[in-house]
Design a protein around this motif. Sequence first.
Motif, PDB file in Angstrom:
ATOM      1  N   ARG A 235       1.035  -1.107   0.123  1.00 35.38           N
ATOM      2  CA  ARG A 235       0.083  -0.055   0.083  1.00 35.38           C
ATOM      3  C   ARG A 235       0.810   1.200  -0.092  1.00 35.38           C
ATOM      4  NH1 ARG A 235      -5.245  -0.319   1.517  1.00 35.38           N
ATOM      5  NH2 ARG A 235      -5.235   1.539   0.282  1.00 35.38           N
ATOM      6  N   GLY A 236       2.204   1.355   0.427  1.00 34.02           N
ATOM      7  CA  GLY A 236       3.025   2.339   0.459  1.00 34.02           C
ATOM      8  C   GLY A 236       2.538   3.564   1.446  1.00 34.02           C
ATOM      9  N   LYS A 237       1.811   3.102   2.215  1.00 29.89           N
ATOM     10  CA  LYS A 237       1.540   4.225   3.262  1.00 29.89           C
ATOM     11  C   LYS A 237       0.963   3.525   4.768  1.00 29.89           C
ATOM     12  CE  LYS A 237      -3.316   4.571   1.967  1.00 29.89           C
ATOM     13  NZ  LYS A 237      -4.581   5.472   1.618  1.00 29.89           N
ATOM     14  N   ASP A 238       1.218   4.086   5.853  1.00 29.48           N
ATOM     15  CA  ASP A 238       0.955   3.633   7.239  1.00 29.48           C
ATOM     16  C   ASP A 238      -0.470   3.981   7.449  1.00 29.48           C
ATOM     17  OD1 ASP A 238       3.359   2.950   7.550  1.00 29.48           O
ATOM     18  OD2 ASP A 238       4.055   4.989   8.542  1.00 29.48           O
ATOM     19  N   PHE A 239      -1.038   2.825   8.243  1.00 28.50           N
ATOM     20  CA  PHE A 239      -2.328   2.849   8.811  1.00 28.50           C
ATOM     21  C   PHE A 239      -2.440   2.659  10.034  1.00 28.50           C
ATOM     22  CE2 PHE A 239      -3.124   1.477   4.096  1.00 28.50           C
ATOM     23  CZ  PHE A 239      -4.352   1.822   4.192  1.00 28.50           C
ATOM     24  N   ASN A 240      -3.609   3.234  10.797  1.00 29.10           N
ATOM     25  CA  ASN A 240      -3.803   3.205  12.193  1.00 29.10           C
ATOM     26  C   ASN A 240      -5.111   2.207  12.350  1.00 29.10           C
ATOM     27  OD1 ASN A 240      -1.837   5.004  13.001  1.00 29.10           O
ATOM     28  ND2 ASN A 240      -3.112   6.747  12.831  1.00 29.10           N
ATOM     29  N   MET A 241      -5.067   1.613  13.582  1.00 25.71           N
ATOM     30  CA  MET A 241      -6.245   0.830  13.806  1.00 25.71           C
ATOM     31  C   MET A 241      -7.020   1.382  14.960  1.00 25.71           C
ATOM     32  SD  MET A 241      -6.636  -3.228  14.870  1.00 25.71           S
ATOM     33  CE  MET A 241      -6.900  -2.904  16.524  1.00 25.71           C
ATOM     34  N   ARG A 242      -8.285   1.480  14.949  1.00 28.03           N
ATOM     35  CA  ARG A 242      -9.142   1.748  16.194  1.00 28.03           C
ATOM     36  C   ARG A 242     -10.167   0.837  16.244  1.00 28.03           C
ATOM     37  NH1 ARG A 242      -5.403   4.482  16.460  1.00 28.03           N
ATOM     38  NH2 ARG A 242      -5.090   6.859  16.284  1.00 28.03           N
ATOM     39  N   TRP A 243     -10.498   0.665  17.359  1.00 26.86           N
ATOM     40  CA  TRP A 243     -11.337  -0.539  17.711  1.00 26.86           C
ATOM     41  C   TRP A 243     -12.363  -0.108  19.136  1.00 26.86           C
ATOM     42  CZ3 TRP A 243     -14.602  -3.403  15.269  1.00 26.86           C
ATOM     43  CH2 TRP A 243     -15.501  -4.473  15.978  1.00 26.86           C
ATOM     44  N   VAL A 244     -13.360   0.347  19.197  1.00 24.19           N
ATOM     45  CA  VAL A 244     -14.187   0.599  20.542  1.00 24.19           C
ATOM     46  C   VAL A 244     -14.764  -0.495  21.033  1.00 24.19           C
ATOM     47  CG1 VAL A 244     -15.729   2.297  21.659  1.00 24.19           C
ATOM     48  CG2 VAL A 244     -13.949   3.071  19.783  1.00 24.19           C
ATOM     49  N   ALA A 245     -15.379  -1.476  19.857  1.00 24.16           N
ATOM     50  CA  ALA A 245     -16.404  -2.377  20.441  1.00 24.16           C
ATOM     51  C   ALA A 245     -17.705  -1.979  20.797  1.00 24.16           C
ATOM     52  CB  ALA A 245     -15.887  -3.617  21.433  1.00 24.16           C
ATOM     53  N   SER A 246     -18.219  -0.602  20.232  1.00 22.93           N
ATOM     54  CA  SER A 246     -19.348  -0.311  20.362  1.00 22.93           C
ATOM     55  C   SER A 246     -19.662   0.334  18.738  1.00 22.93           C
ATOM     56  CB  SER A 246     -19.637   0.866  20.941  1.00 22.93           C
ATOM     57  OG  SER A 246     -20.796   1.812  20.868  1.00 22.93           O
ATOM     58  N   MET A 247     -20.293  -0.249  18.010  1.00 26.64           N
ATOM     59  CA  MET A 247     -20.600   0.074  16.481  1.00 26.64           C
ATOM     60  C   MET A 247     -20.724   1.455  16.035  1.00 26.64           C
ATOM     61  SD  MET A 247     -23.052  -1.680  13.498  1.00 26.64           S
ATOM     62  CE  MET A 247     -22.782  -1.531  11.900  1.00 26.64           C
ATOM     63  N   VAL A 248     -21.760   2.140  17.214  1.00 23.69           N
ATOM     64  CA  VAL A 248     -22.039   3.372  17.134  1.00 23.69           C
ATOM     65  C   VAL A 248     -20.881   4.301  17.064  1.00 23.69           C
ATOM     66  CG1 VAL A 248     -23.103   5.292  18.148  1.00 23.69           C
ATOM     67  CG2 VAL A 248     -24.740   3.459  17.698  1.00 23.69           C
ATOM     68  N   ALA A 249     -20.224   3.970  18.111  1.00 30.02           N
ATOM     69  CA  ALA A 249     -18.679   4.932  18.285  1.00 30.02           C
ATOM     70  C   ALA A 249     -17.850   4.699  17.177  1.00 30.02           C
ATOM     71  CB  ALA A 249     -18.228   4.551  19.591  1.00 30.02           C
ATOM     72  N   ASP A 250     -17.543   3.511  16.663  1.00 28.95           N
ATOM     73  CA  ASP A 250     -16.752   3.138  15.522  1.00 28.95           C
ATOM     74  C   ASP A 250     -16.965   3.788  14.286  1.00 28.95           C
ATOM     75  OD1 ASP A 250     -14.427   1.724  16.743  1.00 28.95           O
ATOM     76  OD2 ASP A 250     -15.902   0.006  16.887  1.00 28.95           O
ATOM     77  N   VAL A 251     -18.448   3.620  14.130  1.00 31.07           N
ATOM     78  CA  VAL A 251     -19.004   4.141  12.726  1.00 31.07           C
ATOM     79  C   VAL A 251     -18.933   5.761  12.874  1.00 31.07           C
ATOM     80  CG1 VAL A 251     -21.132   4.296  11.315  1.00 31.07           C
ATOM     81  CG2 VAL A 251     -20.220   2.129  12.344  1.00 31.07           C
ATOM     82  N   HIS A 252     -19.291   6.248  13.924  1.00 30.92           N
ATOM     83  CA  HIS A 252     -19.354   7.847  13.999  1.00 30.92           C
ATOM     84  C   HIS A 252     -17.905   8.321  13.659  1.00 30.92           C
ATOM     85  CE1 HIS A 252     -21.061  11.628  14.851  1.00 30.92           C
ATOM     86  NE2 HIS A 252     -20.092  11.777  15.567  1.00 30.92           N
ATOM     87  N   ARG A 253     -17.038   7.607  14.509  1.00 28.19           N
ATOM     88  CA  ARG A 253     -15.729   8.144  14.104  1.00 28.19           C
ATOM     89  C   ARG A 253     -15.147   8.097  12.460  1.00 28.19           C
ATOM     90  NH1 ARG A 253     -13.275   4.606  16.587  1.00 28.19           N
ATOM     91  NH2 ARG A 253     -12.697   3.311  14.625  1.00 28.19           N
ATOM     92  N   ILE A 254     -15.696   7.326  11.871  1.00 25.27           N
ATOM     93  CA  ILE A 254     -15.286   7.029  10.482  1.00 25.27           C
ATOM     94  C   ILE A 254     -16.265   8.147   9.667  1.00 25.27           C
ATOM     95  CG2 ILE A 254     -16.305   5.542   8.600  1.00 25.27           C
ATOM     96  CD1 ILE A 254     -15.098   3.128  10.454  1.00 25.27           C
ATOM     97  N   LEU A 255     -17.492   8.360  10.165  1.00 29.10           N
ATOM     98  CA  LEU A 255     -18.413   9.402   9.440  1.00 29.10           C
ATOM     99  C   LEU A 255     -17.765  10.545   9.492  1.00 29.10           C
ATOM    100  CD1 LEU A 255     -21.245   9.408   8.254  1.00 29.10           C
ATOM    101  CD2 LEU A 255     -21.977  10.663  10.342  1.00 29.10           C
ATOM    102  N   THR A 256     -17.197  10.853  10.864  1.00 32.56           N
ATOM    103  CA  THR A 256     -16.454  12.138  10.893  1.00 32.56           C
ATOM    104  C   THR A 256     -15.059  12.386  10.433  1.00 32.56           C
ATOM    105  OG1 THR A 256     -17.507  12.002  13.225  1.00 32.56           O
ATOM    106  CG2 THR A 256     -15.735  13.522  12.843  1.00 32.56           C
TER     107      THR A 256
END
Length: 335
Positions: A235-256
């Motif tokens: 991929r040629g770039k660094d990625f970060n991983m985030r995991w809250v185990a609350s779909m609402v929280a995880d999806v809201h971060r992605i929406l933001t």
Amino acid sequence: MNNPVSLTQFLIEEQRAHGSLNADLRLLLEVVARACKRISIAVSKGALGGVLGEAGTGNIQGEAQKKLDVLSNEILLQANAWGGHLAAMASEEMDHPSLIPGEYPTGGYLLLFDPLDGSSNIDVNISVGTIFSVLRVKEGVEPTCEESFLQPGTQQVAAGYAVYGPSTLLVLTLGTGVHVFTLDRELGSFTLTQRDVRIPEDTQEFSINASNRRHWEAPMTRYIDECIAGKTGPRGKDFNMRWVASMVADVHRILTRGGVFMYPLDAKTAAQGGKLRLMYEANPMSFIIEQAGGKSSTGRERIMAIQPEALHQRVPVIMGSRNEVERVVSYHQDN
């Protein structure tokens, strides 16, 4: 904000601008928002309200219920029973649809909800939320039976979720974009704080329960391995991983700020079709994600195109920034 717009004003303006939002649907959304305010208060009290811990009961999925699961479910049922806008309700916490009490009139809509998503996080004070979906009653089908609810996600007329975090947010789509409202606790009302949210098409962040890696299918292992390889990988770039185990929280971060949320099919969930519930979680969240310019898939098909076969059906979920979702889907197609 110099000219704050309340949820009520926003819905009235949408009703004027789009004929699909009628008075009954507007009332329904306002009632759900009021119920979310009550849940927010209960969540914020925590141990002071005596609402933490196990309820000593289980739901249809065989999962232990928290006290707040049961309370949130009752709040939504009671709030929506009397208004005359609903024909029936269905909840992740109940075996069968809930009928409108006989002393109240019924309407032309169906409401489905996960009353408290991420409830395993309640006792450790991490953000949880409520997810909901609205459907029209199907013609020629008894609205109180399960079949009436078994409509693909493309038939949703509205969907949303509330996040109970440092602030309480209500995220809503009526099929004309995604909008965010923040609860003003002094005024007791939701105020529009962001219009027409758009998810970045590219991202360097992913959200997945990495402890399940040994159970993943090959396409998911390939994708995550490439992300973890970073700049020195394909991929040629660094990625970060985030995991809250609350779909609402995880999806809201992605929406933001962008990202891709994944709860893929794996060896642990294959027998039941996936982990997350199609009707209460995957469909409403997919509606929101797609309205914000993202994509949502099982890895093999568009989630909202699935014809439901059961009220509590489960599916794999991959959603978020368009280009990353398309890449994950392409790996599944190559497999």
